[in-house]
Design a protein around this motif. Structure first.
Motif, PDB file in Angstrom:
ATOM      1  N   THR A  88      59.200  61.765 -55.657  1.00  0.00           N
ATOM      2  CA  THR A  88      58.821  60.717 -56.455  1.00  0.00           C
ATOM      3  C   THR A  88      57.647  61.533 -57.545  1.00  0.00           C
ATOM      4  OG1 THR A  88      59.425  58.953 -55.355  1.00  0.00           O
ATOM      5  CG2 THR A  88      58.043  58.405 -57.417  1.00  0.00           C
ATOM      6  N   GLN A  89      57.849  61.706 -58.668  1.00  0.00           N
ATOM      7  CA  GLN A  89      56.770  62.543 -59.424  1.00  0.00           C
ATOM      8  C   GLN A  89      55.967  61.338 -60.318  1.00  0.00           C
ATOM      9  OE1 GLN A  89      59.408  66.428 -60.631  1.00  0.00           O
ATOM     10  NE2 GLN A  89      58.162  65.493 -62.128  1.00  0.00           N
ATOM     11  N   ASP A  90      54.539  61.505 -60.078  1.00  0.00           N
ATOM     12  CA  ASP A  90      53.863  60.768 -61.014  1.00  0.00           C
ATOM     13  C   ASP A  90      53.976  61.328 -62.601  1.00  0.00           C
ATOM     14  OD1 ASP A  90      53.086  59.656 -58.686  1.00  0.00           O
ATOM     15  OD2 ASP A  90      51.062  60.612 -58.590  1.00  0.00           O
ATOM     16  N   THR A  91      53.151  60.406 -63.372  1.00  0.00           N
ATOM     17  CA  THR A  91      53.276  60.916 -64.878  1.00  0.00           C
ATOM     18  C   THR A  91      52.519  62.438 -64.990  1.00  0.00           C
ATOM     19  OG1 THR A  91      52.889  58.746 -65.281  1.00  0.00           O
ATOM     20  CG2 THR A  91      52.302  60.347 -67.100  1.00  0.00           C
ATOM     21  N   ILE A  92      53.174  63.279 -65.965  1.00  0.00           N
ATOM     22  CA  ILE A  92      52.699  64.552 -66.095  1.00  0.00           C
ATOM     23  C   ILE A  92      51.587  64.468 -67.017  1.00  0.00           C
ATOM     24  CG2 ILE A  92      53.254  66.747 -67.233  1.00  0.00           C
ATOM     25  CD1 ILE A  92      56.017  66.425 -66.404  1.00  0.00           C
ATOM     26  N   GLN A  93      50.552  65.196 -66.478  1.00  0.00           N
ATOM     27  CA  GLN A  93      49.086  65.222 -67.239  1.00  0.00           C
ATOM     28  C   GLN A  93      48.967  66.506 -68.125  1.00  0.00           C
ATOM     29  OE1 GLN A  93      47.161  62.619 -66.808  1.00  0.00           O
ATOM     30  NE2 GLN A  93      48.558  61.607 -65.424  1.00  0.00           N
ATOM     31  N   ASN A  94      48.285  66.473 -68.943  1.00  0.00           N
ATOM     32  CA  ASN A  94      47.807  67.561 -69.839  1.00  0.00           C
ATOM     33  C   ASN A  94      46.533  67.943 -69.159  1.00  0.00           C
ATOM     34  OD1 ASN A  94      49.935  67.275 -71.880  1.00  0.00           O
ATOM     35  ND2 ASN A  94      48.659  65.571 -72.872  1.00  0.00           N
ATOM     36  N   ILE A  95      46.452  69.422 -68.838  1.00  0.00           N
ATOM     37  CA  ILE A  95      45.130  70.139 -68.542  1.00  0.00           C
ATOM     38  C   ILE A  95      44.486  70.595 -69.752  1.00  0.00           C
ATOM     39  CG2 ILE A  95      43.924  71.555 -66.861  1.00  0.00           C
ATOM     40  CD1 ILE A  95      46.455  71.148 -64.994  1.00  0.00           C
ATOM     41  N   SER A  96      43.417  70.067 -70.361  1.00  0.00           N
ATOM     42  CA  SER A  96      42.854  70.388 -71.730  1.00  0.00           C
ATOM     43  C   SER A  96      42.210  71.684 -71.749  1.00  0.00           C
ATOM     44  CB  SER A  96      41.881  69.433 -71.990  1.00  0.00           C
ATOM     45  OG  SER A  96      40.943  69.236 -70.963  1.00  0.00           O
ATOM     46  N   GLY A  97      42.219  72.265 -72.952  1.00  0.00           N
ATOM     47  CA  GLY A  97      41.567  73.142 -73.319  1.00  0.00           C
ATOM     48  C   GLY A  97      42.045  74.659 -73.451  1.00  0.00           C
ATOM     49  N   HIS A  98      42.772  74.891 -72.406  1.00  0.00           N
ATOM     50  CA  HIS A  98      43.144  76.382 -72.273  1.00  0.00           C
ATOM     51  C   HIS A  98      44.680  76.423 -72.094  1.00  0.00           C
ATOM     52  CE1 HIS A  98      39.071  77.445 -72.696  1.00  0.00           C
ATOM     53  NE2 HIS A  98      38.722  76.905 -71.583  1.00  0.00           N
ATOM     54  N   GLU A  99      45.230  77.430 -72.805  1.00  0.00           N
ATOM     55  CA  GLU A  99      46.324  78.061 -72.274  1.00  0.00           C
ATOM     56  C   GLU A  99      46.404  78.861 -71.223  1.00  0.00           C
ATOM     57  OE1 GLU A  99      50.023  80.811 -73.703  1.00  0.00           O
ATOM     58  OE2 GLU A  99      48.405  80.382 -75.294  1.00  0.00           O
ATOM     59  N   MET A 100      47.047  78.756 -69.950  1.00  0.00           N
ATOM     60  CA  MET A 100      46.895  79.488 -68.857  1.00  0.00           C
ATOM     61  C   MET A 100      47.969  80.670 -68.922  1.00  0.00           C
ATOM     62  SD  MET A 100      46.345  76.951 -65.787  1.00  0.00           S
ATOM     63  CE  MET A 100      46.815  77.854 -64.482  1.00  0.00           C
ATOM     64  N   GLU A 101      47.538  81.818 -68.260  1.00  0.00           N
ATOM     65  CA  GLU A 101      48.814  82.740 -68.147  1.00  0.00           C
ATOM     66  C   GLU A 101      49.070  82.698 -66.424  1.00  0.00           C
ATOM     67  OE1 GLU A 101      49.354  87.086 -69.836  1.00  0.00           O
ATOM     68  OE2 GLU A 101      47.491  86.631 -68.837  1.00  0.00           O
ATOM     69  N   TYR A 102      48.108  82.480 -65.735  1.00  0.00           N
ATOM     70  CA  TYR A 102      48.208  82.645 -64.157  1.00  0.00           C
ATOM     71  C   TYR A 102      46.951  81.586 -63.728  1.00  0.00           C
ATOM     72  CZ  TYR A 102      47.843  84.200 -59.548  1.00  0.00           C
ATOM     73  OH  TYR A 102      47.925  84.043 -57.929  1.00  0.00           O
ATOM     74  N   GLY A 103      47.381  80.883 -62.499  1.00  0.00           N
ATOM     75  CA  GLY A 103      46.310  80.150 -61.701  1.00  0.00           C
ATOM     76  C   GLY A 103      46.783  79.898 -60.468  1.00  0.00           C
ATOM     77  N   ASN A 104      45.940  79.277 -59.696  1.00  0.00           N
ATOM     78  CA  ASN A 104      46.152  78.860 -58.225  1.00  0.00           C
ATOM     79  C   ASN A 104      45.390  77.729 -57.857  1.00  0.00           C
ATOM     80  OD1 ASN A 104      44.193  80.892 -57.566  1.00  0.00           O
ATOM     81  ND2 ASN A 104      45.094  80.834 -55.546  1.00  0.00           N
ATOM     82  N   LEU A 105      45.728  77.081 -56.739  1.00  0.00           N
ATOM     83  CA  LEU A 105      44.927  75.885 -56.320  1.00  0.00           C
ATOM     84  C   LEU A 105      44.435  75.993 -54.829  1.00  0.00           C
ATOM     85  CD1 LEU A 105      47.596  73.494 -57.577  1.00  0.00           C
ATOM     86  CD2 LEU A 105      45.538  73.824 -58.641  1.00  0.00           C
ATOM     87  N   ALA A 106      43.356  75.124 -54.754  1.00  0.00           N
ATOM     88  CA  ALA A 106      42.786  75.072 -53.485  1.00  0.00           C
ATOM     89  C   ALA A 106      42.352  73.909 -53.188  1.00  0.00           C
ATOM     90  CB  ALA A 106      41.590  76.327 -52.980  1.00  0.00           C
ATOM     91  N   TYR A 107      42.356  73.276 -52.127  1.00  0.00           N
ATOM     92  CA  TYR A 107      41.830  71.695 -51.856  1.00  0.00           C
ATOM     93  C   TYR A 107      40.552  71.813 -51.026  1.00  0.00           C
ATOM     94  CZ  TYR A 107      41.353  66.967 -50.432  1.00  0.00           C
ATOM     95  OH  TYR A 107      41.062  65.674 -50.123  1.00  0.00           O
TER      96      TYR A 107
END
Length: 167
Positions: A88-107
């Motif tokens: 079940t997907q939540d609403t897709i959010q805009n991440i403002s400001g920049h066009e990404m070329e690459y990225g990663n996440l950490a909690y």
């Protein structure tokens, strides 16, 4: 039951970001569910996915091709994984400001927040952002670990709780 989630960019038309949920079997094998389109509105690719224990959901950062070919708008979404290998997907959010070329996440469990390190495509610089549980923007950090004068590629971020107590 433990689950594993894999993501990829479908290279056949329409080039959309896809993911698939697998159930880990006791013998080490994986039983896969059906492929799921992350965002069927346009071409795109997944930058990274990470589990958020605060919500029990997977947070995904991805690029959606905008009105200009090969220019990807940065988006985020939280996904709840269901017991039947669907989601079940939540609403897709805009991440403002920049066009990404690459990225990663950490909690980070101390702040109960997801952080993202990414390369801002148009400026050749690497930046860090904090995301909310719904994968929307909370804030961007002006003070990053990278020099402002250096172009950066392939930034990474990881969580390192109490790293000074390792020995």
């Amino acid at each position: 039951v433990d689950r594993v989630i894999v993501g990829w960019q479908e290279v056949q038309s329409p080039n959309e970001p896809m993911y698939r949920i697998g159930e880990l079997d006791p013998d080490g094998s994986v039983t896969w569910g059906d492929p799921i389109a992350l965002d069927s509105t346009n071409k795109g690719l997944i930058y990274d996915m990470a589990y958020n224990p605060n919500t029990g959901k997977i947070q995904v950062v991805f690029g959606r091709e905008g009105s200009t070919s090969n220019v990807y708008e940065t988006k985020g979404v939280s996904i709840e994984i269901n017991s039947d290998k669907t989601s079940t997907q939540d609403t897709i959010q805009n991440i403002s400001g920049h066009e990404m070329e690459y990225g990663n996440l950490a909690y980070d469990e101390d702040t109960a927040s997801m952080y993202m390190a990414y390369r801002y495509k148009n400026n050749d610089e690497c930046l860090v952002r904090q995301l909310l549980d719904d994968c929307s923007d909370l804030r961007s950090f002006d003070d990053t670990p990278w020099s402002d004068s250096d172009a950066g590629y392939w930034p990474h971020i990881t969580y390192a709780k109490s790293i000074d107590s390792c020995g």
